[in-house]
Write an enzyme that holds these catalytic residues in place. Structure first.
Site, PDB file in Angstrom:
ATOM      1  CD  GLU A  88       1.404  -2.588  -2.190  1.00 26.59           C
ATOM      2  OE1 GLU A  88       0.958  -1.774  -3.003  1.00 26.59           O
ATOM      3  OE2 GLU A  88       1.581  -3.789  -2.471  1.00 26.59           O
ATOM      4  CG  HIS A 123      -4.653  19.533   3.857  1.00 21.98           C
ATOM      5  ND1 HIS A 123      -5.697  19.279   4.699  1.00 21.98           N
ATOM      6  CD2 HIS A 123      -4.051  20.672   4.325  1.00 21.98           C
ATOM      7  CE1 HIS A 123      -5.759  20.214   5.639  1.00 21.98           C
ATOM      8  NE2 HIS A 123      -4.757  21.066   5.440  1.00 21.98           N
ATOM      9  CE  LYS A 135       1.716  -2.381 -11.404  1.00 27.87           C
ATOM     10  NZ  LYS A 135       0.581  -2.916 -10.637  1.00 27.87           N
ATOM     11  CB  SER A 176       2.627  -7.261 -11.995  1.00 29.00           C
ATOM     12  OG  SER A 176       1.559  -7.850 -12.675  1.00 29.00           O
TER      13      SER A 176
END
Ligand code: ARG
Length: 462
Positions: free
Chosen positions: A290, A156, A283, A277
């Site tokens: 992804e 979980h 970043k 970014s």
């Protein structure tokens, strides 16, 4: 409307229809299989006395020349030829004349396309399998470096029990091994030759399907002509196999994304696989995993598309089936690039052992060990042990410690039942001991993990 306008409109319509009808712009991908199939067919026809050996030679030489023209980029693909089969045959006849017109004896484009496409799927099943093997090898190699490195095992997405990182990585080796086996078994199941099924009912010519099948590397001809020209199960199988592989790629990608986040910092991906970014210079975005995760969607789509195309088709061949190819080509390319990129990502990722071990001290990962100890050593019913353990966890929380950091006095104070507990319990609550205690077959202990690595090393040799 003037006659002239009418004519223009007709021409435009004809062109649109040609484009709509044609598959040449995508089935040219099958040129090598088409030529291979035609050479085998011509050889079989010559053996059976349907072609003279001169005709066959001319055909074979001509086909090899067409192949050369396609590979050098000289070949003009045009909508006029509708599909790769017509394009190759037309060009062959331009080059060699009369014998070219005899090649299509005893076959139809229906068994021809089924053969070409099956050859393509078979070829790709083998090459994807080899790629998967390399990927498995990478997972096993990296796993072998981290068989004592603690990482919090989760259920979980909550800290559950301590694992070693090698064990975690081997879960993926197992997934990709199943994928490997899926490509292998569908290859075997579909290794039968459609050629000679003709339009749907076989042919009156005296052909030898066993011979052409053998020349193309199949086990034997398919059994039923009508089933064969309308069957696309082999294409569905590779789409399913690819979907499952991409689902596994997507899962490790998701973990890489989590692990490289500020909150985890378990791994750092090589700079090539993470970009900055455009507006936030601090970043590093995990774009590559992804995209691997994202591309899984289109691959599922291709599977559902073909399942939908095939549903409700009456026997035998229907033009709907022409819609079978683009999705397969797309899925194959997607999985090929995805496997090779993932392979590099895993090879080059930097593992932060310290962060993994720190994180293992959060969330009382050895709480189950205390309960198990009470059951094993004090013959306590599990539910009772569970509640006593809960008290120890509460105490640890009050002291702002992990359960693995409590000393024996603290443990003894947590619950009356524990006031005389042996001090060996401290050892049981140690994270590394806990990981190694899970020494059941397939468990996370370093010994079991290393056994599994040995198993994979043997498997990789075959
Ligand atoms: N381009 C067609 C396909 O991809 C080849 C078979 C055409 N056969 C036919 N009878 N129209 O399925």
């Amino acid at each position: 409307m003037s006659n002239q306008n009418n004519q223009i409109l007709k021409n435009t319509n004809a062109q649109i229809l040609d484009e709509f009808n044609a598959s040449i712009m995508f089935d040219k991908e099958l040129y090598a299989q088409d030529i291979r199939g035609s050479i085998a067919h011509s050889q079989m026809l010559a053996q059976q006395g349907i072609l003279t050996s001169e005709e066959q030679k001319a055909i074979e030489t001509g086909l090899l020349q067409v192949k050369k023209e396609i590979e050098s980029g000289e070949f003009k693909f045009s909508l006029a030829y509708e599909d790769i089969h017509m394009a190759v045959e037309t060009r062959l006849t331009e080059i060699i004349g009369e014998p070219g017109k005899r090649l299509h004896t005893a076959r139809s484009r229906n068994d021809q396309v089924a053969t070409d496409f099956r050859l393509y799927v078979q070829d790709k099943s083998l090459s994807i399998k080899e790629q998967l093997k390399e990927l498995i090898e990478t997972f096993v190699n990296v796993a072998s470096k981290y068989t004592t490195t603690l990482i919090p095992g989760m259920t979980h997405l909550q800290h559950a029990q301590p694992l070693n990182f090698g064990f975690h990585l081997l879960a993926y080796a197992n997934m990709f091994k199943r994928d490997y086996e899926r490509f292998e078994s569908s290859y075997d199941r579909n290794n039968y030759c459609p050629l000679g099924s003709a339009a749907l009912a076989g042919t009156p010519h005296n052909i030898d399907r066993f011979s052409s099948s053998e020349k193309l590397g199949f086990i034997s001809p398919t059994l039923h002509a009508m089933d064969t020209v309308s069957d696309r199960d082999f294409a569905l199988e590779i789409l399913f196999n690819i979907s499952t592989t991409m689902m596994h790629i997507s899962r490790i990608s998701e973990e890489l994304i989590l692990w490289s986040s500020y909150e985890f910092q378990f791994v750092r991906m090589s700079d090539e696989y993470a970009t900055t970014s455009s507006i936030m210079p601090q970043k590093k975005n995990p774009d590559v995993p992804e995209l691997l995760r994202g591309k899984t969607g289109r691959v599922y789509g291709n599977l559902i598309s073909l399942l939908t195309v095939m549903k409700g088709l009456p026997l035998a061949y229907n033009k709907d089936t022409q819609e079978d190819k683009e999705g397969v080509f797309d899925s194959v390319k997607t999985v090929e690039i995805s496997i090779s990129i993932l392979n590099e990502v895993i090879k080059t990722m930097i593992v932060n052992v310290e962060k993994m071990e720190q994180a293992s001290k959060i969330g009382h990962l050895t709480a189950t060990d205390l309960a198990d100890y009470l059951v094993q050593k004090q013959n306590m019913p599990f539910r009772t042990a569970y509640y006593i353990t809960k008290d120890v966890v509460s105490l640890a929380n009050t002291l702002n410690k992990d359960i693995s950091e409590l000393n024996i006095d603290e443990i003894r104070k947590a619950n009356d039942e524990l006031k005389n507990i042996s001090d060996e319990i401290v050892m049981y609550l140690d994270l590394r001991n806990s990981m190694n205690a899970r020494n059941s077959f397939g468990g996370t202990s370093t010994i079991q993990t290393e056994n599994q690595i040995k198993y994979f090393e043997e498997w990789l040799k075959k």
